[in-house]
Structures are given as C-alpha cells and as structure tokens.
Design an enzyme around this catalytic site. Structure first.
Site, PDB file in Angstrom:
ATOM      1  N   LYS A   1      15.509 -18.094  -0.754  1.00  0.00           N
ATOM      2  CA  LYS A   1      14.400 -17.151  -0.582  1.00  0.00           C
ATOM      3  C   LYS A   1      14.582 -16.033  -1.598  1.00  0.00           C
ATOM      4  CE  LYS A   1      10.755 -15.983   1.970  1.00  0.00           C
ATOM      5  NZ  LYS A   1      10.968 -15.696   3.394  1.00  0.00           N
ATOM      6  N   HIS A   2      13.578 -15.825  -2.413  1.00  0.00           N
ATOM      7  CA  HIS A   2      13.625 -14.802  -3.461  1.00  0.00           C
ATOM      8  C   HIS A   2      14.879 -14.934  -4.323  1.00  0.00           C
ATOM      9  CE1 HIS A   2      10.005 -12.989  -2.051  1.00  0.00           C
ATOM     10  NE2 HIS A   2      10.511 -12.705  -0.863  1.00  0.00           N
TER      11      HIS A   2
ATOM     12  N   ASN B   1      25.889  -7.577  -6.097  1.00  0.00           N
ATOM     13  CA  ASN B   1      27.201  -7.981  -5.562  1.00  0.00           C
ATOM     14  C   ASN B   1      27.018  -9.036  -4.480  1.00  0.00           C
ATOM     15  OD1 ASN B   1      29.047  -6.245  -7.002  1.00  0.00           O
ATOM     16  ND2 ASN B   1      28.212  -4.517  -5.845  1.00  0.00           N
TER      17      ASN B   1
ATOM     18  N   HIS C   1      23.289 -11.506 -12.347  1.00  0.00           N
ATOM     19  CA  HIS C   1      22.379 -10.358 -12.294  1.00  0.00           C
ATOM     20  C   HIS C   1      20.920 -10.797 -12.401  1.00  0.00           C
ATOM     21  CE1 HIS C   1      26.102  -8.138 -13.253  1.00  0.00           C
ATOM     22  NE2 HIS C   1      25.524  -7.225 -12.507  1.00  0.00           N
TER      23      HIS C   1
END
Length: 525
Positions: free
Chosen positions: A276-277, A419, A525
């Site tokens: 999800k996302h 993180n 990232h």
C-alpha cells in the site's frame, strides 16, 4: 517551407520489420511512385508483384563489405538532402544525376532484440545499423520536402495522406521528431551495451530512452500528466506483464505493483506481498500461497484494503478466492490457473497481471531518479544477506527459528521506505514501520499497528510478542532497540556500524535478546 501537400514520386524502403510493408508499397505504387529498395525488402516486394528498383541499380554502385555499404552514396543521400526550394541544390542534383527521394521508410537492425536474446558480442556489433540511422536523420532534417517513416504504426497515416493528395508540413514535422527520438533511443541502447561490456554502468554520458507503452490518465495527482515507458529490458514485471482484466493501470498502480513484485521475488518459498503506497503492509512465506495470504493479511488488514497483491507462484483458485473477498486494486503473479482467472473475472475492476516470470533480485541493473537540473543514477540494491554472512554480537545467539525469521525480516526491510523497522514471526510480518524521520517512531508505529491487528483478530497480546525485528540501518542510540524489546521481540537484525554499537549491544544483552549484524544496510528513500 511550403504548406502545400507534397506528393510522393520516389520512395526508398529498407526495413528489417516487414510488418505492413506490402500495404505501404502498394499504396505508393498506386500513386505512381517509384520504389527503391534493398536486400530482403526488395525481395519481399518482388515476390508480391510490387514494382521495385534495387538501390544498386539506381546508384550504379554495388553493395559491398557484406552489405555494410549500400545506401551510403551521394545518389541516395543527395536525393534525400537536396532542398527542392533552392535552385542551386536542384542544379547540382541535375548536374550529378541525382534524383529526388521524397520518402524514406526505414526501421533499424534489431540491435535491442539481439542483445536481449543473449547473443555474443560479435553478433551484437553486426546488428548495429549504420546506413539506417544516416538515412533517417537525413530525411528528418529535410522534412520540409521528405517524409520519414520509422515505425510500421506510422504507415496508415501516410496512406491516408496519399489519398488526400500528399503530406502536409505538420505531418512531416511530426514524423521527423519521432525519427530523431528513434535514432536517439537506438544509440542509447548501443551506448548502454558498450558500457555494460566495459563494466561501467555509470558512464560519463548517461542516456535514458524508452518507448511509450501508454499515456496514463494522470500522474500521482490528477493535475499531473504521466505516461508509462518501456526501456526494452526483459526483466519480468509490470512492463512485461499481460493484463487480463480491469481498467487501465494508473501511475500509482504501476509504481506500487513494481514495488510489490520486486519484493515477492526475494523469496524462494511460496510468498505473498501486500503493498500500500509503495510499502509492504503484509508479507509472508508458507508451504502454499493460500497459507501465505492468510498470514500476510493478518499483519495489517486495514492497510491491505485497496492494496496491491504480488505472488511468486502461479495463482491458484483457492488463493484467488480468498483474495477476491478483499477489495484489491491489482494482483500480479507469474501466471494463473484457468480456474483462478475465471473466478477473478467476476471482479471487473480488479486488474490481473501475469508477467511470465520473476525478476532476479540478485541481477544487476540501474535505478534513476530526477532532481532539479539533472538526475541521480545508481545500481539496483541487489545485495542479499546469507546466514553465513551474519555476525552474532550478543551473548545469546539466535535460535534456528529466530535466525530464519531474522533473514526473512531483513529481506522485507529492504523493500520498506526508510527508516524501516519490520517485526516478523514464523515467516510472516507482524508489524511494519515505514518512512519515519526517527527509527524509534518506526519501531513504535509498527508495534502499535501490530496491537491493532491483534485486537481485530480477537487476541489478547500483540502479534509482536515473541517476534524478531529487522532494521534497515544501524541504531544510532539504544532507544530504538529498547522500543523493540518493549514490543516483545526476542532477536534483532541490523547492519551495525554506529559509533554507539557497544551501547546498543549492551542494551540487548541486558534484555537477554539475541542480535546479529549484517554489515549491509538497505536504505530505500
């Protein structure tokens, strides 16, 4: 440049892809155009009864050097580049017996396909087209007077234009732009191959090229334009997939589906990943896909709603039935049983993608991201930790089950935004914390969501009780590890490398948990 439609009196056709060749040639011939051609193209036209003149007969110069030189002569390039609106050009063409060429139809030697086939270096080099790009670029430069076709998909538009009396300047300009894009992409593929051969994937000049697969409704948000491009690689995934059903994929669908499929390919046992996302919210391995689905969904059933589901095995009917009870945007798998396909066909809005294989997580590759004024490029994170590469740093070593779960959790953490903290137990995630500015917050969020999932399942204790935890990077302080211990984890895997490693190890020993260092981090990232 004149806006008057231009007729085609003489055309040069030399194509490796013969799709649509006869329709194009017959339409030109019907308009009275003389057709020049070479090699296999000329033979195909002759065999079909289309009048054709060999380029060597037109130029009076034979093909030489095993066909490497056949169109690189003034009679061809002069005919293409000569401007019909300049008397000096026309006079020189007449002086040297150069006839104008009004159309060039060329598609290039299949270099990209040759490389993708695994051919040896000599074969790849022989499939680097020289005359073709020269013809295309010449015709595109002189598009005020010449039509250039580089793709069979363009033939229908040209045939329609012939029926209207000739080609317009706007039409020719559009084709010229497409022609330069094609030669640029072709050269980019060649440059990338040479860089690969030299072991220099990040060369001094880095060129991106792709073929538009489809225009998307919008990008991440409705006010953004977007399109999906294929780069010609054969890595199984969204770009290779066949979509069996459902509406078109969105920008976010494609991004999330890629993230899910790359993650599920990490595992050898039957595995399910729910994304999800762009973050996994449930991952599990089990003896069957059905069992893996049950465990993956248990991690975070709330986030799984409207998510992407990836599987690393052929989708079976039992698993398909279970997935179909939850609203899911996309299911992606290498293949699917017929019964599973029929079952999911009832879900009209569900997209089912079959890729034909799994990506190799250890394979080399590049990842590119744009920034203001340029872009970043790096090699794919294909690092993989094995049991033998781990270093136990605590007084207590992990048990066999803990070690299995630690390796599993660290592979999942590789695909979670930093993180990242991942709790796992018995081959399944039981808590995922992603994308926080503080590693402590990621650990707390994952534990909190685990508690919510446990309560939803009617359990009295959090799913993280008795779990292991993985961190994608080192703990800068002991507080992150202490948060994990408070959540009930009994073992931790992390890269190590902090100046406070001794403090973190001491905290682990004080809590009586096991901890191993990988020596490799997985920032995402």
């Amino acid at each position: 440049m004149s806006q008057t439609p231009l007729p085609i009196r003489r055309a040069l056709i030399s194509v490796s892809d013969k799709t649509g060749l006869l329709d194009l040639a017959r339409a030109l011939s019907a308009q009275g155009a003389e057709i020049l051609s070479t090699g296999g193209s000329a033979k195909a036209l002759r065999d079909a009864g289309v009048p054709v003149t060999e380029v060597s007969d037109h130029t009076g110069f034979p093909e030489i050097l095993d066909g490497r030189v056949k169109t690189l002569v003034p009679q061809i390039h002069g005919g293409i580049l000569g401007r019909r609106d300049l008397p000096a050009h026309l006079a020189q063409m007449e002086e040297h017996g150069i006839a104008p060429i009004d159309l060039v139809a060329v598609n290039l030697y299949p270099f990209e396909k040759t490389v993708a086939s695994g051919a040896d270096a000599e074969t790849c080099i022989e499939n680097i087209d020289i005359g073709g790009p020269a013809l295309i670029r010449a015709a595109a430069k002189n598009h005020g007077h010449v039509v250039v076709l580089t793709d069979p998909a363009q033939y229908e538009g040209l045939i329609d234009a012939l029926g209207d009396g000739g080609t317009s300047l706007d039409f020719r300009r559009s084709l010229a732009g497409a022609a330069y894009a094609r030669t640029a992409a072709y050269d980019a593929a060649i440059a990338a191959w040479f860089a690969q051969q030299a072991g220099q994937p990040l060369a001094d000049r880095f060129i991106l090229a792709g073929q538009k697969a489809e225009s998307l409704r919008y990008g991440e948000n409705p006010h953004q334009q977007a399109a999906f491009y294929r780069d010609g690689s054969t890595r199984p995934g969204v770009a290779t997939a066949v979509q069996l059903q459902g509406k078109s994929l969105s920008y976010n669908n494609i991004n999330d589906t890629d993230a899910a499929f790359e993650a599920v390919a990490e595992f050898d046992s039957p595995a399910v990943v729910i994304v999800k996302h762009a973050n996994p919210c449930g991952v599990a391995v089990a003896p069957t896909l059905s069992a893996a689905w049950d465990q993956a969904l248990k991690c975070d059933p709330v986030s799984a709603f409207g998510g992407i589901v990836a599987l690393n095995r052929m989708l079976d009917a039992e698993t398909a039935e279970k997935i179909s009870t939850l609203f899911t945007e996309v299911i992606v798998a290498p293949d699917a049983e017929e019964a599973a396909r029929e079952l999911l066909a009832r879900k009209k809005n569900l997209r089912l993608l079959l890729t034909g294989g799994l990506p190799d997580p250890a394979a080399a590759g590049l990842v590119v991201r744009s920034v203001a004024g340029g872009f970043l490029a790096q090699t794919r994170d294909n690092g993989r930790i094995t049991r033998e590469s781990l270093r136990v740093v605590t007084k207590r070593a992990p048990s066999g089950q803990e070690m299995d779960d630690l390796l599993f959790a660290f592979r999942v953490a590789k695909h979670v935004k930093s993180n990242a903290i991942v709790y796992a137990k018995n081959g399944a995630t039981v808590g995922v914390g992603a994308g926080q500015m503080s590693r402590v917050d990621s650990a707390r969020i994952a534990a909190s969501k685990s508690g919510e999932a446990a309560r939803a399942a009617g359990l009295d204790t959090p799913l993280t009780q008795g779990s292991v935890a993985a961190s994608d990077a080192f703990f800068p302080f002991a507080d992150g590890l202490e948060t994990i211990v408070a959540a009930g984890a009994t073992a931790v895997i992390q890269p190590g490398g902090s100046i406070r490693d001794d403090e973190v190890i001491a905290a682990a020993d004080a809590a009586g948990i096991a901890m191993v260092f990988t020596g490799m981090r997985h920032f995402r990232h």
